[in-house]
Design an enzyme around this catalytic site. Structure first.
Site, PDB file in Angstrom:
ATOM      1  N   ASN A 171       0.803  -1.221   0.000  1.00  0.00           N
ATOM      2  CA  ASN A 171       0.000   0.000   0.000  1.00  0.00           C
ATOM      3  C   ASN A 171       0.838   1.275   0.000  1.00  0.00           C
ATOM      4  O   ASN A 171       0.406   2.305   0.490  1.00  0.00           O
ATOM      5  CB  ASN A 171      -0.958   0.012   1.211  1.00  0.00           C
ATOM      6  CG  ASN A 171      -1.883  -1.182   1.219  1.00  0.00           C
ATOM      7  OD1 ASN A 171      -2.448  -1.541   0.185  1.00  0.00           O
ATOM      8  ND2 ASN A 171      -2.024  -1.829   2.374  1.00  0.00           N
ATOM      9  N   ARG A 172       2.024   1.171  -0.542  1.00  0.00           N
ATOM     10  CA  ARG A 172       2.950   2.314  -0.633  1.00  0.00           C
ATOM     11  C   ARG A 172       3.377   2.846   0.734  1.00  0.00           C
ATOM     12  O   ARG A 172       3.928   3.943   0.836  1.00  0.00           O
ATOM     13  CB  ARG A 172       2.338   3.457  -1.448  1.00  0.00           C
ATOM     14  CG  ARG A 172       2.060   3.098  -2.915  1.00  0.00           C
ATOM     15  CD  ARG A 172       3.358   2.747  -3.644  1.00  0.00           C
ATOM     16  NE  ARG A 172       3.168   2.577  -5.077  1.00  0.00           N
ATOM     17  CZ  ARG A 172       2.891   1.417  -5.656  1.00  0.00           C
ATOM     18  NH1 ARG A 172       2.766   0.331  -4.922  1.00  0.00           N
ATOM     19  NH2 ARG A 172       2.751   1.346  -6.956  1.00  0.00           N
ATOM     20  N   LEU A 173       3.138   2.080   1.790  1.00  0.00           N
ATOM     21  CA  LEU A 173       3.596   2.485   3.123  1.00  0.00           C
ATOM     22  C   LEU A 173       5.002   1.933   3.331  1.00  0.00           C
ATOM     23  O   LEU A 173       5.252   1.083   4.192  1.00  0.00           O
ATOM     24  CB  LEU A 173       2.623   1.981   4.202  1.00  0.00           C
ATOM     25  CG  LEU A 173       1.218   2.596   4.143  1.00  0.00           C
ATOM     26  CD1 LEU A 173       0.332   2.032   5.238  1.00  0.00           C
ATOM     27  CD2 LEU A 173       1.293   4.120   4.263  1.00  0.00           C
TER      28      LEU A 173
END
Length: 215
Positions: free
Chosen positions: A192-194
């Site tokens: 999640n692009r985290l």
């Protein structure tokens, strides 16, 4: 000409980077990651790194070079001191190095200052290079405009005849640089692009401040 790349996406889920799993010194973490990259199939030239300099024209410029050695002092690469890169470093030694290993979903960004290494160290590395690479370093007036590829090949043939059976000495305008890091950021892709981003910043007495950055 138009092409929309907005749908080019992938998921990152191969690893994680936690504070509990890192070293107090970023060079130790670099070594750990580099060993893991070397042991991974499908990575060509894991020592390829991008170096960015601030040019004499005021523009930043990035290009790929090969890391040839790393120690607790920093990172060593070799180049023509009179090239565009060399002149930029002479005027402003602040540089940025970056490694990107997509198969591992990892990136390292290093800020530091570049300085020439001792002449005897450059001599030692130059002697270890193949003969063709030695002659290539001599014949190339790196970054200068040349009339054609043919001109370069003709000059190379002349040098091959000149040094036939002779020792090829390192030219004064070619040698190594040591980049002493002041900041090292380790990036590990996550879902999640985290992404995980851990930054080491050099403090006084060679201690490193460790911080987590928002992705």
């Amino acid at each position: 000409m138009h092409r929309d790349l907005g749908n080019n996406r992938k998921s990152y889920n191969k690893s994680a980077l936690t504070e509990e799993a890192i070293s107090d010194n970023p060079l130790e973490l670099f070594q750990k990651w580099f060993y893991e990259v070397e042991a991974t199939e499908g990575i060509d030239e894991p020592n390829a790194m991008t170096i960015s300099t601030l040019g004499l024209d005021g523009f930043p410029k990035s290009r790929v070079v090969l890391l040839k050695k790393y120690t607790f002092e920093g990172f060593i690469f070799y180049s023509n001191y009179e090239s565009e890169k060399g002149k930029a470093i002479q005027a402003d030694p602040r540089v940025c190095l970056s490694f990107f290993w997509p198969i591992m979903e990892r990136q390292i960004i290093i800020k530091g200052k570049a300085e020439k290494i001792a002449k005897n160290l450059s001599d030692g590395y130059f002697e270890s290079r193949p003969e063709g690479s030695k002659l290539g370093a001599i014949v190339s007036d790196q970054s200068s405009v040349i009339e054609s590829r043919e001109v370069l090949e003709i000059e190379l043939k002349k040098l091959e005849e000149k040094y036939k059976g002779k020792e090829i000495e390192r030219p004064d305008y070619w040698g190594g640089y040591l980049v002493r890091p002041v900041s090292m950021e380790f990036w590990q892709g996550r879902d999640n692009r985290l992404h995980d981003r851990i930054r080491y910043s050099l403090q006084k007495d060679f201690d490193w401040k460790i911080e987590r950055l928002a992705p």
